[in-house]
Enzyme design. Sequence first.
Site, PDB file in Angstrom:
ATOM      1  N   HIS A  49       0.720  -1.119   0.084  1.00 48.45           N
ATOM      2  CA  HIS A  49       0.159  -0.088  -0.038  1.00 48.45           C
ATOM      3  C   HIS A  49       0.794   1.329   0.152  1.00 48.45           C
ATOM      4  CE1 HIS A  49      -3.381  -2.539   1.723  1.00 48.45           C
ATOM      5  NE2 HIS A  49      -3.748  -2.232   0.230  1.00 48.45           N
ATOM      6  N   CYS A  64      -9.078  -0.850 -16.206  1.00 51.57           N
ATOM      7  CA  CYS A  64      -8.768   0.009 -15.356  1.00 51.57           C
ATOM      8  C   CYS A  64      -8.321  -0.627 -14.167  1.00 51.57           C
ATOM      9  CB  CYS A  64      -9.863   1.127 -14.942  1.00 51.57           C
ATOM     10  SG  CYS A  64     -11.286   0.403 -14.509  1.00 51.57           S
ATOM     11  N   ASP A 105     -11.602  -5.742  -8.563  1.00 55.29           N
ATOM     12  CA  ASP A 105     -12.981  -6.418  -8.179  1.00 55.29           C
ATOM     13  C   ASP A 105     -12.833  -7.671  -8.732  1.00 55.29           C
ATOM     14  OD1 ASP A 105     -14.129  -5.228  -6.081  1.00 55.29           O
ATOM     15  OD2 ASP A 105     -15.251  -3.830  -7.046  1.00 55.29           O
TER      16      ASP A 105
END
Length: 590
Positions: free
Chosen positions: A192, A522, A475
């Site tokens: 991250h 994306c 996702d």
Amino acid sequence: MRTLTGVGSTPLSGAGTARWHRPETALTLPDRPDPSAVDADAELARFESARDEAREAIRRARDRAAERVGEEEAAVFDAHEQFLDDPELVGDVEDAIGDGTAAEHAVHDRFAAAIEQFEGLDGPMAERADDLRDVRDRLLRALLNADELTDLADLPDGTVLLAERLTPSDTAELDPDSVAGIATVAGGRTAHAAIIARSLSIPAVVGVGEPLRDVADGADLLIDGDAGRVVVDPDPETRTAAGGGEAPAVTERVATADGRPIEVAANVGSEAELAPAADRGADGIGLFRTEFLFLDREAPPDEDEQYDAVTAALSAFPDDRVVVRTLDVGGDKRVPYLDLPDETNPFLGRRGIRLSLDEHRDLFETQLRALLRAAESTGGAASADGTDNADGTDNADGTDSTGGDGLAVMFPLVSRLEEVDAAVAAVESVAADLDAEGVDYAVPELGAMIETPAAAFLADRLAERLDFLSVGTNDLAQYVMAADRENDGVADYHDPLHPAVLRAIDRTASAAGDTDAWVGMCGEMAGDPALTQLLVGLGLDELSMSAVTVPAVKERVREVDTEEARALAEEALARETRDEVRELLDLDGE
């Protein structure tokens, strides 16, 4: 001159003066007290107070990150807050305190065990250990009343920050105008902190290893994030070869070596990101996240505010396509004033288009009104005065289209054809209302995000109904692999290079190949130059990414031969494991 090698995280270069960041020196624990001398009730109260203080600090960090780098990147801090409420972590700390351990030692011991577990795992899961360190350090600072030794938000100009590792909180504090680069002993490209550094356009090389420790404070350094190297005392020729700064923007559209055009666009999560994306040569916006308009406020934005935000994006890219995603809340995106349902598994519940077509249809229709009005500002179709589009092409609902420039709208989390039919019907209904009111409008290109296995299986039928499909790899990997992307326990599953995810992407692109619909992507996968050849080979027409990686991906597109790319994709699809795919793509060093 000496060169150290690591993993390039941000494909930029910068030079400056080394400065070590050693936060652990401010968190020295006192000697352990004898268990019989520990007041368990008092220590439990201290621990609870530290959790409250850490929670407030995490929320402040999240707000800062959302403002500076966008909601998507700031979502990591939601996971940090969840660690504070993790029943196993909290329960183990409380049990240790009950057995006579001081609160700071109980926190240190329990988090050390969890961090060690993660570090023993492979891939992205190991990098989640940094998130645990971030939360641990917040708790320890609260318990020890310790201040940060270094104000990371106010570093001298030209600082090259060195560290064992940087946490997401550390990285989000950095000022890209002052920090010339980052190098860390440990860490990976998908951590991250590395993602936030890319969003801030700070040159970074991670995972340099033990040799970095030999670099002294004050050393003259070059950080080459493209080549993955740290050069100590670089000579003028080396500085020049590295570019001494950001890779030059590639403002023109690009094609493969054999002439196949590939659109390279930017993901944008706030109006502040528009100018940097344009400056780096993005071919428009492949994902305009509208959630930033709805978050961190007491009421939803009205039609005019949304219209202004979208027209600002269109103005920043007057000759390019701007793809706007309709409101995608639920799951990990909570909006208090919307009173979203409290669900056991919100990622599998009411989110995205499901909310827009049901209890929040009023918000959906308001947003569609703003979007159709904004589409007219680019010379779109079916306006109230009866004018037509110049190119005569057709939209999903039969009206004329603006083609490859202007506004496009896509619906998130589609899993049924009925949802698309209902969404298109809503567009038609809003268009009729605007027409009756005498308000100029245009119906933009309409598309769907491919984020679920259902959408991938239905891609042929979706492509028949719509103008485009956009693969949302974050996702899609989550749902194909049945792995919550916020659950560190299954982080190793959340990788788009798993064969099942690659096959879902291939199925989507192949299904659209027999229609007029174009297919984009994306997400982090689209912005990795090491994967550009594979994605071209899989048949993607458009790649959208963090703006900082646009120049590198454009340069890589120019080097790709389409036939070779297709052969590579076929080989990747024949592989049976993620490790075999990574070996094929020569990614073992990342």
